[in-house]
Every structure is written in C-alpha cells, then in structure tokens.
Design a protein around this motif. Sequence first.
Motif, PDB file in Angstrom:
ATOM      1  N   VAL A  79       0.860  -1.179   0.000  1.00  0.00           N
ATOM      2  CA  VAL A  79       0.000   0.000   0.000  1.00  0.00           C
ATOM      3  C   VAL A  79       0.900   1.233   0.000  1.00  0.00           C
ATOM      4  O   VAL A  79       1.784   1.373   0.838  1.00  0.00           O
ATOM      5  CB  VAL A  79      -0.934   0.000   1.229  1.00  0.00           C
ATOM      6  CG1 VAL A  79      -1.750   1.287   1.267  1.00  0.00           C
ATOM      7  CG2 VAL A  79      -1.844  -1.220   1.199  1.00  0.00           C
ATOM      8  N   GLY A  80       0.687   2.117  -0.963  1.00  0.00           N
ATOM      9  CA  GLY A  80       1.525   3.297  -1.109  1.00  0.00           C
ATOM     10  C   GLY A  80       2.661   3.118  -2.090  1.00  0.00           C
ATOM     11  O   GLY A  80       3.434   4.054  -2.322  1.00  0.00           O
ATOM     12  N   ALA A  81       2.789   1.939  -2.701  1.00  0.00           N
ATOM     13  CA  ALA A  81       3.846   1.687  -3.682  1.00  0.00           C
ATOM     14  C   ALA A  81       3.331   1.915  -5.098  1.00  0.00           C
ATOM     15  O   ALA A  81       2.139   1.778  -5.377  1.00  0.00           O
ATOM     16  CB  ALA A  81       4.369   0.265  -3.541  1.00  0.00           C
ATOM     17  N   ARG A  82       4.242   2.256  -5.985  1.00  0.00           N
ATOM     18  CA  ARG A  82       3.978   2.360  -7.419  1.00  0.00           C
ATOM     19  C   ARG A  82       5.018   1.518  -8.137  1.00  0.00           C
ATOM     20  O   ARG A  82       6.158   1.409  -7.680  1.00  0.00           O
ATOM     21  CB  ARG A  82       4.058   3.813  -7.898  1.00  0.00           C
ATOM     22  CG  ARG A  82       3.152   4.771  -7.132  1.00  0.00           C
ATOM     23  CD  ARG A  82       1.689   4.503  -7.424  1.00  0.00           C
ATOM     24  NE  ARG A  82       0.820   5.480  -6.776  1.00  0.00           N
ATOM     25  CZ  ARG A  82       0.276   5.328  -5.579  1.00  0.00           C
ATOM     26  NH1 ARG A  82       0.524   4.216  -4.889  1.00  0.00           N
ATOM     27  NH2 ARG A  82      -0.509   6.249  -5.064  1.00  0.00           N
ATOM     28  N   SER A  83       4.652   0.931  -9.268  1.00  0.00           N
ATOM     29  CA  SER A  83       5.602   0.102 -10.002  1.00  0.00           C
ATOM     30  C   SER A  83       5.308   0.154 -11.490  1.00  0.00           C
ATOM     31  O   SER A  83       4.180   0.437 -11.908  1.00  0.00           O
ATOM     32  CB  SER A  83       5.571  -1.352  -9.499  1.00  0.00           C
ATOM     33  OG  SER A  83       4.264  -1.893  -9.581  1.00  0.00           O
ATOM     34  N   THR A 106      10.455  -1.889 -11.841  1.00  0.00           N
ATOM     35  CA  THR A 106      10.979  -1.160 -10.696  1.00  0.00           C
ATOM     36  C   THR A 106       9.813  -0.642  -9.866  1.00  0.00           C
ATOM     37  O   THR A 106       8.727  -0.390 -10.404  1.00  0.00           O
ATOM     38  CB  THR A 106      11.869   0.011 -11.149  1.00  0.00           C
ATOM     39  OG1 THR A 106      12.454   0.643 -10.003  1.00  0.00           O
ATOM     40  CG2 THR A 106      11.071   1.041 -11.934  1.00  0.00           C
ATOM     41  N   ALA A 107      10.026  -0.515  -8.566  1.00  0.00           N
ATOM     42  CA  ALA A 107       8.993  -0.021  -7.652  1.00  0.00           C
ATOM     43  C   ALA A 107       9.531   1.171  -6.885  1.00  0.00           C
ATOM     44  O   ALA A 107      10.733   1.273  -6.616  1.00  0.00           O
ATOM     45  CB  ALA A 107       8.569  -1.133  -6.685  1.00  0.00           C
ATOM     46  N   TRP A 108       8.633   2.083  -6.537  1.00  0.00           N
ATOM     47  CA  TRP A 108       9.001   3.245  -5.739  1.00  0.00           C
ATOM     48  C   TRP A 108       7.848   3.574  -4.795  1.00  0.00           C
ATOM     49  O   TRP A 108       6.779   2.982  -4.879  1.00  0.00           O
ATOM     50  CB  TRP A 108       9.359   4.434  -6.626  1.00  0.00           C
ATOM     51  CG  TRP A 108       8.241   4.944  -7.487  1.00  0.00           C
ATOM     52  CD1 TRP A 108       7.385   5.978  -7.224  1.00  0.00           C
ATOM     53  CD2 TRP A 108       7.853   4.450  -8.785  1.00  0.00           C
ATOM     54  NE1 TRP A 108       6.491   6.152  -8.250  1.00  0.00           N
ATOM     55  CE2 TRP A 108       6.755   5.240  -9.214  1.00  0.00           C
ATOM     56  CE3 TRP A 108       8.321   3.422  -9.615  1.00  0.00           C
ATOM     57  CZ2 TRP A 108       6.123   5.031 -10.445  1.00  0.00           C
ATOM     58  CZ3 TRP A 108       7.688   3.219 -10.834  1.00  0.00           C
ATOM     59  CH2 TRP A 108       6.611   4.009 -11.232  1.00  0.00           C
ATOM     60  N   PHE A 114      14.316  -3.100  -7.520  1.00  0.00           N
ATOM     61  CA  PHE A 114      14.212  -3.812  -8.788  1.00  0.00           C
ATOM     62  C   PHE A 114      13.270  -4.995  -8.606  1.00  0.00           C
ATOM     63  O   PHE A 114      13.381  -5.738  -7.628  1.00  0.00           O
ATOM     64  CB  PHE A 114      15.600  -4.276  -9.212  1.00  0.00           C
ATOM     65  CG  PHE A 114      15.614  -5.116 -10.446  1.00  0.00           C
ATOM     66  CD1 PHE A 114      15.209  -4.604 -11.666  1.00  0.00           C
ATOM     67  CD2 PHE A 114      16.046  -6.433 -10.389  1.00  0.00           C
ATOM     68  CE1 PHE A 114      15.233  -5.389 -12.815  1.00  0.00           C
ATOM     69  CE2 PHE A 114      16.079  -7.225 -11.521  1.00  0.00           C
ATOM     70  CZ  PHE A 114      15.669  -6.695 -12.742  1.00  0.00           C
ATOM     71  N   VAL A 115      12.318  -5.175  -9.545  1.00  0.00           N
ATOM     72  CA  VAL A 115      11.301  -6.220  -9.398  1.00  0.00           C
ATOM     73  C   VAL A 115      11.242  -7.048 -10.683  1.00  0.00           C
ATOM     74  O   VAL A 115      10.549  -6.677 -11.633  1.00  0.00           O
ATOM     75  CB  VAL A 115       9.909  -5.630  -9.094  1.00  0.00           C
ATOM     76  CG1 VAL A 115       8.911  -6.750  -8.807  1.00  0.00           C
ATOM     77  CG2 VAL A 115       9.963  -4.661  -7.925  1.00  0.00           C
ATOM     78  N   PRO A 116      11.959  -8.164 -10.774  1.00  0.00           N
ATOM     79  CA  PRO A 116      11.794  -9.071 -11.916  1.00  0.00           C
ATOM     80  C   PRO A 116      10.549  -9.926 -11.718  1.00  0.00           C
ATOM     81  O   PRO A 116      10.178 -10.258 -10.578  1.00  0.00           O
ATOM     82  CB  PRO A 116      13.066  -9.919 -11.868  1.00  0.00           C
ATOM     83  CG  PRO A 116      13.442  -9.939 -10.417  1.00  0.00           C
ATOM     84  CD  PRO A 116      13.006  -8.609  -9.845  1.00  0.00           C
ATOM     85  N   VAL A 136      10.127  -9.195  -4.980  1.00  0.00           N
ATOM     86  CA  VAL A 136      10.091  -7.798  -4.557  1.00  0.00           C
ATOM     87  C   VAL A 136      11.307  -7.542  -3.679  1.00  0.00           C
ATOM     88  O   VAL A 136      11.360  -7.969  -2.522  1.00  0.00           O
ATOM     89  CB  VAL A 136       8.787  -7.483  -3.791  1.00  0.00           C
ATOM     90  CG1 VAL A 136       8.748  -6.006  -3.413  1.00  0.00           C
ATOM     91  CG2 VAL A 136       7.574  -7.846  -4.645  1.00  0.00           C
ATOM     92  N   ASN A 137      12.316  -6.855  -4.247  1.00  0.00           N
ATOM     93  CA  ASN A 137      13.540  -6.534  -3.528  1.00  0.00           C
ATOM     94  C   ASN A 137      13.406  -5.125  -2.953  1.00  0.00           C
ATOM     95  O   ASN A 137      13.642  -4.131  -3.633  1.00  0.00           O
ATOM     96  CB  ASN A 137      14.736  -6.628  -4.478  1.00  0.00           C
ATOM     97  CG  ASN A 137      16.057  -6.375  -3.777  1.00  0.00           C
ATOM     98  OD1 ASN A 137      16.128  -6.415  -2.546  1.00  0.00           O
ATOM     99  ND2 ASN A 137      17.098  -6.106  -4.548  1.00  0.00           N
TER     100      ASN A 137
END
Length: 216
Positions: A79-83, A106-108, A114-116, A136-137
């Motif tokens: 919750v609150g993440a963007r990717s 990628t997520a921020w 970095f998200v493979p 999800v790293n």
Amino acid sequence: MRIARWALTALGAMAAVTALANEMEGSGRRAFPPDSASWEFSVTAIPTIVRGGENFVSGIAVADRGSLHLEARANYESVGARSAFVGWTFSGGDEIKWELTPLLGTAWGTTKGFVPGLEASAAWRRLDFYVEAEYVNNRNDQSSSYFYAWSELGFRPFEWLRVGLAAQRTRVYGGARDIQRGPFAQVTWRRMTIGGFWFNPGSKDQVLVTSIGVAF
C-alpha cells in the motif's frame, strides 16, 4: 460475517449482468493477444476488503503492441507503492494454447527496488491456468523483500463465465496465513470483466478481492 456478506453481494452483482455477457476474455494480464499489430490497452481497479485490517484499492494499467507488454501498478507490491514493468510475450500451441511474459520492473514509494517477474497462462478447451510471480527486492528494508505469487485454475461453463480456485502469497496486508486460497468467479460483457476472489473463507483472516477491468 461482514466478509461473507460482501462476497455474496459481489457474486450476486456479477450474476445480474451475466445475461449481457457475450465475449470471452483471456485469463492472462494482456489487454489482447500478442498477434495484434496496433496498440491495445486495459485498466483494472481492484478493491480489497481485509477482515480485521485496512481496506485498500489497487490499480493496474496495461498497454500491448504485438509481443511488447507494458504495465503500471499502484498499491500492488505494498500500500503506497507504485511500479512499472516492461515485458515480451511468447505464445504458441494449438490444442493447448500458452503465453509466457518475462517482466523487468521497478517499484518506488513505500517499496523501492528492482522487481523481476513472470506472467504465464495456458488453456485447454474450457480449462485454463494463470500464474504471475515476482521477487520484490525492497531497498527500504531488505528484511521485507519477498517472493510474491498469484495463481488461478479456471473453468468456463459458458463463454462469459469463468469460475475456479485461486491462491496467492503476498505481504500487502497482514494476516497469519502465508498463502491464501479460495474460490473465484468472473463474468465478461463485451470488453468489461468483473470478478470476485474470496480468500480463506470461514476463517478470521478472510480477504475479498474484487476486480473491475475494461479493455480498449
């Protein structure tokens, strides 16, 4: 009981529109099959009701052109993440049709890193299987890095109705269960698909995931 009432309401609403459904959508995340030479798009809203937790809404936007697959998400990894993701779809099969889409993303926001990932689906007659997975790293907190997976085993008694079983492994919301399981149902009307996923029915960790998607 609140989750049960929401689930029955959602399934009842889906049943009310089934008479209008006349097109079959695929079980995967793509807006359209990879043989389309023009840009195609889809957007999906995913309201989630968590028993004893915080309710939230996730969002997914997809753009496809041929085998190229672009995807953006909100409130998905946390919750609150963007990717955002870019992928390439491989497909084939006659009797058993399959699609495989490796993703780099990628997520921020509340989750950074970095998200493979991978999205894959297979269909045989009225049966299909769909799975998406990603690692999800989380650079914000390495101890919070995790492997996420969502899978569906579906059956279409009619072209406009898809039912089956789903399972997921996630840390978006709390709960004692590492893996959630439960039934789902989806109905399709033209380019709109409405679905309901009821995880852990009858337990204290019940979660209702609904989805409303449109392809254009």
